[in-house]
Design a protein around this motif. Structure first.
Motif, mmCIF file in Angstrom:
data_model
loop_
_atom_site.group_PDB
_atom_site.id
_atom_site.type_symbol
_atom_site.label_atom_id
_atom_site.label_comp_id
_atom_site.label_asym_id
_atom_site.label_seq_id
_atom_site.Cartn_x
_atom_site.Cartn_y
_atom_site.Cartn_z
ATOM 1 N N MET A 145 0.797 -1.210 0.000
ATOM 2 C CA MET A 145 0.000 0.000 0.000
ATOM 3 C C MET A 145 0.839 1.274 0.000
ATOM 4 O O MET A 145 0.304 2.353 0.139
ATOM 5 C CB MET A 145 -0.929 0.009 1.204
ATOM 6 C CG MET A 145 -2.247 -0.702 0.942
ATOM 7 S SD MET A 145 -3.139 -1.030 2.447
ATOM 8 C CE MET A 145 -3.307 0.632 3.095
ATOM 9 N N ALA A 146 2.176 1.125 -0.133
ATOM 10 C CA ALA A 146 3.016 2.323 -0.186
ATOM 11 C C ALA A 146 2.468 3.249 -1.269
ATOM 12 O O ALA A 146 2.019 2.798 -2.312
ATOM 13 C CB ALA A 146 4.449 1.924 -0.506
ATOM 14 N N GLU A 147 2.506 4.520 -1.001
ATOM 15 C CA GLU A 147 1.858 5.450 -1.913
ATOM 16 C C GLU A 147 2.700 6.680 -2.125
ATOM 17 O O GLU A 147 3.648 6.928 -1.383
ATOM 18 C CB GLU A 147 0.517 5.920 -1.306
ATOM 19 C CG GLU A 147 -0.548 4.883 -1.309
ATOM 20 C CD GLU A 147 -1.811 5.415 -0.669
ATOM 21 O OE1 GLU A 147 -1.940 6.642 -0.527
ATOM 22 O OE2 GLU A 147 -2.650 4.582 -0.296
ATOM 23 N N ALA A 148 2.343 7.408 -3.141
ATOM 24 C CA ALA A 148 2.904 8.738 -3.318
ATOM 25 C C ALA A 148 2.116 9.673 -2.408
ATOM 26 O O ALA A 148 0.929 9.866 -2.613
ATOM 27 C CB ALA A 148 2.771 9.169 -4.765
ATOM 28 N N VAL A 149 2.768 10.191 -1.394
ATOM 29 C CA VAL A 149 2.084 11.010 -0.391
ATOM 30 C C VAL A 149 2.592 12.449 -0.482
ATOM 31 O O VAL A 149 3.801 12.672 -0.529
ATOM 32 C CB VAL A 149 2.345 10.449 1.024
ATOM 33 C CG1 VAL A 149 1.759 11.363 2.079
ATOM 34 C CG2 VAL A 149 1.790 9.051 1.149
#
Lengths: 689, 199
Positions: free
Chosen positions: B17-21
């Motif tokens: 679930m790593a995301e561009a935050v």
């Protein structure tokens, strides 16, 4: 989609006046759940039903990771339609995503009332602009128009049994209005998760669905038992900030309840990214000596201006009349007594206010007018004064002799009266000062109340004490009687207005109650004029009994209205009821928001409403700029509104809040002056473009 | 043991679930594009980059291409030196999948003004960014920091008619950020079709 269009074309060709009542579109069939004949008298609930192909789904109001909820726009017709009521959704996994929606079949429900709408005599005719998205893995959107025509009848609606059974089935799944069987509390909110504790009051624990997908992910929460309570841990999307409250749908079996969780405390402690950061700084400084002095000054100025407000002016004029003929020594004594009356009343009201505050009650200035007893008392008082001024009755030395005559008790009570009638008229400067009083410690808070009272009383004292000022007053003469009689009319006007307030508080029964009381009082005084002793006694009995009975009737009337919805002043066109969540959403979208904090008993509010806010010009400005206009009605005690006011360091109405278009520049709400003009409203938008 | 399995699943889940935050460095990527070249985020250091998740058959993508809204945005900002990358994460056999040749043809037919169309049939780039829908928009500043992640605009209707009334988050964010001003909303909920990753 093409099929829908061609179907529509086909249908409208066959029945030129009508859009179709049922629609066949790719993967969905849409039809009404409606009675065969609709009651003209009592509201009913109708549904728009979707039959969905296997493996396909449509969406709940929070669609989850992807998708979009159906949109309903009732366009035209002789009916009023309530907001969509959504049945319980389910979590539908699509690949790596989670959607919230419905499979196989569902129906969205709407309350419909044909009642007091023009044209309600003919048949029901309504048209719904309907937009939906149906997905399996791929998605197909639909846009159509669907119509409904039914005859109206005077009795109950007539339903086909099978249709009604379906309607009832879906209606039973929509959120219930009664108290939910569990309490929700916020445990923790971080950038990654939101933890909510659930305390079950009865039965089993719920499944929770976030209603606002902007802040909480749709995936099932992780559920853990921690001691007595159950904790639900939701994942949250990164970087979206925090609203002041979050709403969840709690589901158990076929029943559901909507519940809010207050995040305000946590949002404030996190400090950044709060949706509404109000002018907290001013309350932080408010302990400063300098700002206390300026608040006292504000209160004093506000008090002086209060003399000119429509609530106080008649009472004050009467008092002025009474001193015109007196000697200077007597005048001075009178004016000081008047001031003493004002200050004592402010002191008592202030103490009651502070006492209630320390007991934890959420109240604000004007709270005395939130009580129907006080309103009824004032109605009676003003009515008696008006009759007296019209020389209908001589009250002599009776206790009714409050305002006009020359005696110490009279002057003192005029002061008391002035404070009571002043409450509805919050003038310039007062809002800030009274708001601060709500948050200050007891001593300075009382100081502000007294300073306000000093301002209210001082003009009268000055005129009485300074001969040169007094000389400016007209000479006594026969005109005084005429003026006195004339002043009865503003008093009757006040009675009419107070009746309206009571009507809003208690419904039409309250209005009937007060009118009957006034009638009986007038009758008893007429009876009292006769020479007969017996009749006089009867008159007194009638008066006392009617007063006693009407005051005792108040709680009964109150009870009967609290079970049905209280009609308030919020129902005028375009204005929606105060709802913090809606503000947050509008702010998040960058939509401008205008909030009118008002109350029926607040004359200033009503004047602004009629003279500015509800004029065509203002409506047009609001519409052109797509402003969400919201009304917070404080006529009755409402802790939610009291709290909202407190956020802006206010505890009186009117307050006018404006959030500009866009999102960043407007973290700060703009508070408008208490007396509005059209150009102020227009300037809100001109500046920005 | 159960707890351990659960824990490992959970950890795996959170990695996936790593995301561009917004506010954090944009995930690096290296992938082929319709133009036959390999594109890396690092080669655009010093430039503003827009990543647009794209699926030619999704009705919401069609809403913005059919109305010419997306092409206009691409034209406006590539004209200002912004690198615009349309990313297709549809897996082979799923809706919207194209090979390089077809991607070129579609881009030409729709008069796309994107700098490049990235082909991501394995979903590696899409999952690294947490792209959930098409369209799903990401804006990256010249230092490689994500400044925006979310919807293209504030109206989740599929009706192209609402575009004129909608507030476009990509243009408002780019206008503000490129002028050195504060970004109003750094993250919004994206809307549209789910991204068609491999099962």
């Amino acid at each position: 989609m093409k099929t829908v269009v061609s179907l529509l074309v086909f249908v409208s060709f066959c029945f030129p006046a009508l859009a179709a009542e049922s629609i066949k579109a790719p993967h969905v069939n849409i039809s009404w759940l409606a009675p065969e004949k609709l009651s003209r008298i009592s509201p009913d609930t109708i549904g728009i039903k979707f039959n969905i192909d296997p493996e396909w789904h449509i969406y709940w109001k929070n669609s989850g990771d992807s998708g979009a909820p159906p949109k309903f726009n009732f366009k035209s017709g002789n009916y009023t339609v309530g907001p969509a009521q959504w049945p319980i959704p389910k979590r539908i996994s699509v690949g790596h995503l989670v959607n919230l929606g419905y499979e196989r079949e569902t129906a969205f429900l709407f309350q419909i009332a044909a009642g007091d709408v023009p044209g309600a005599n003919s048949d029901l005719n309504l048209t719904l602009d309907l937009e939906w998205l149906v997905c399996k893995e791929e998605c197909i959107p639909g846009i159509t128009e669907i119509s409904l025509s039914r005859p109206l009848i005077d009795g109950d609606s007539v339903w086909a049994t099978a249709i009604k059974k379906q309607r009832d089935h879906f209606a039973s799944q929509t959120p219930r209005a009664d108290e939910s069987p569990w309490d929700l509390k916020l445990v923790e909110k971080t950038d990654e998760k939101l933890v909510v504790s659930v305390e079950v009051k009865s039965g089993s624990s719920p499944d929770l669905f976030p209603i606002d997908g902007e802040y909480v992910n749709p995936q099932s929460p992780k559920v853990e038992n921690v001691g007595e309570e159950t904790q639900y841990s939701f994942s949250v999307p990164a970087g979206r900030g925090s609203p002041s409250k979050l709403s969840f749908l709690g589901v158990r079996g076929d029943e559901s309840w909507e519940q809010d969780i207050d995040l305000a405390a946590v949002v404030n402690s996190i400090a950044s990214g709060s949706a509404i950061s109000s002018s907290r700084s001013s309350s932080d400084n408010s302990a400063d000596q300098a700002s206390l002095v300026s608040l006292l000054l504000f209160a004093f100025l506000g008090g002086i201006i209060l003399n000119l407000m429509p609530c106080v002016l008649p009472v004050l004029s009467i008092k002025f009349l009474s001193i015109l003929k007196t000697s200077i020594a007597e005048r001075r004594k009178e004016s000081l007594l008047y001031l003493a009356g004002i200050l004592t009343t402010f002191f008592i009201l202030g103490s009651v206010f502070l006492g209630l505050r320390s007991a934890g009650a959420a109240i604000g200035w004007g709270f005395q007018l939130q009580s129907p007893y006080i309103i009824l008392f004032l109605i009676l008082l003003f009515w008696l004064m008006a009759l007296n001024f019209l020389d209908v009755f001589e009250f002599g030395d009776s206790i009714m002799n409050v305002a006009g005559n020359m005696n110490s008790a009279g002057s003192f009570s005029t002061g008391v009266l002035a404070v009571f009638v002043a409450a509805p008229c919050t003038g310039p400067f007062m809002g800030t000062a009274l708001g601060a009083a709500a948050t200050l410690p007891a001593a300075p808070a009382l100081g502000i109340f007294l300073s306000l009272g000093l301002g209210l009383g001082i003009p009268f004292v000055l005129v009485s004490f300074i001969p040169s000022l007094f000389k400016l007053m007209p000479k006594p003469g026969a005109w005084m009687d005429r003026l006195k009689q004339f002043l009865a009319f503003p008093l009757i006007g006040t009675v009419i207005w107070l009746m309206w307030v009571l009507g809003i508080q208690l419904g039409s029964d309250g209005w009937l109650l007060a009118c009957t009381l006034l009638l009986l009082i007038a009758l008893s005084f007429w009876l009292g004029k006769t020479a007969s002793r017996v009749v006089k006694v009867v008159a007194i009995v009638v008066a006392l009994v009617s007063i006693g009975a009407s005051f005792m009737a108040v709680p009964k009337v109150q009870k009967s209205i609290s079970t049905s919805a209280v009609t308030t002043t919020t129902n005028s066109s375009g204005w929606v009821k105060y709802d913090r969540a809606q503000i947050d959403q509008a702010r998040a979208r960058g939509q401008a928001v205008f909030v009118d904090f008002t109350a029926a008993w607040c004359i200033t509010c009503q004047l602004n409403k009629k003279a500015v806010l509800e004029t065509r010009a203002a409506q047009k400005v609001f519409q052109d700029n797509d402003v969400l206009v919201m009304r917070a009605d404080w006529t009755n005690q409402d802790p939610v509104i009291t709290k909202a006011l407190a956020e802006f360091n206010r505890n009186s109405v009117p307050v006018y809040l404006f959030y500009g278009k866009g999102t960043s520049k407007s973290a700060e709400a703009q508070i408008l002056p208490q007396i509005l003009t059209i150009s102020m409203i227009e300037n809100l938008f001109n500046k920005k473009e | 043991m159960k707890a351990l399995v659960f824990l490992s699943l959970f950890v795996a889940g959170s990695i996936a679930m790593a995301e561009a935050v917004p506010g954090k460095p944009a995930p690096a990527f290296e992938t082929s594009a319709a133009d036959g070249k390999t594109h890396k985020l690092s080669e655009y250091a010093g430039k503003w980059v827009v990543m647009e998740w794209y699926n030619k058959d999704c009705p919401y993508v069609k809403k913005h291409y059919g109305s010419n809204n997306m092409q206009e945005l691409q034209k406006t900002y590539t004209g200002k030196g912004v690198v615009w990358l349309s990313v297709n994460s549809s897996a082979k056999g799923k809706e919207g999948y194209t090979d390089a040749a077809e991607a070129v043809k579609v881009a030409k037919d729709t008069k796309s003004n994107a700098t490049a169309v990235l082909l991501d049939p394995t979903g590696v780039v899409g999952k690294a960014y947490g792209a959930k829908t098409t369209p799903h928009m990401f804006i990256i500043d010249p230092k490689g920091t994500v400044v925006y992640a979310g919807a293209i605009d504030d109206n989740n209707s599929s009706d192209p008619g609402v575009i004129v009334k909608s507030k476009n988050y990509v243009s408002t964010t780019l206008d503000a950020a490129m002028a050195g001003k504060k970004v109003e909303m750094a993250a919004t909920k994206p809307y549209g079709c789910g991204t068609k990753y491999a099962n």
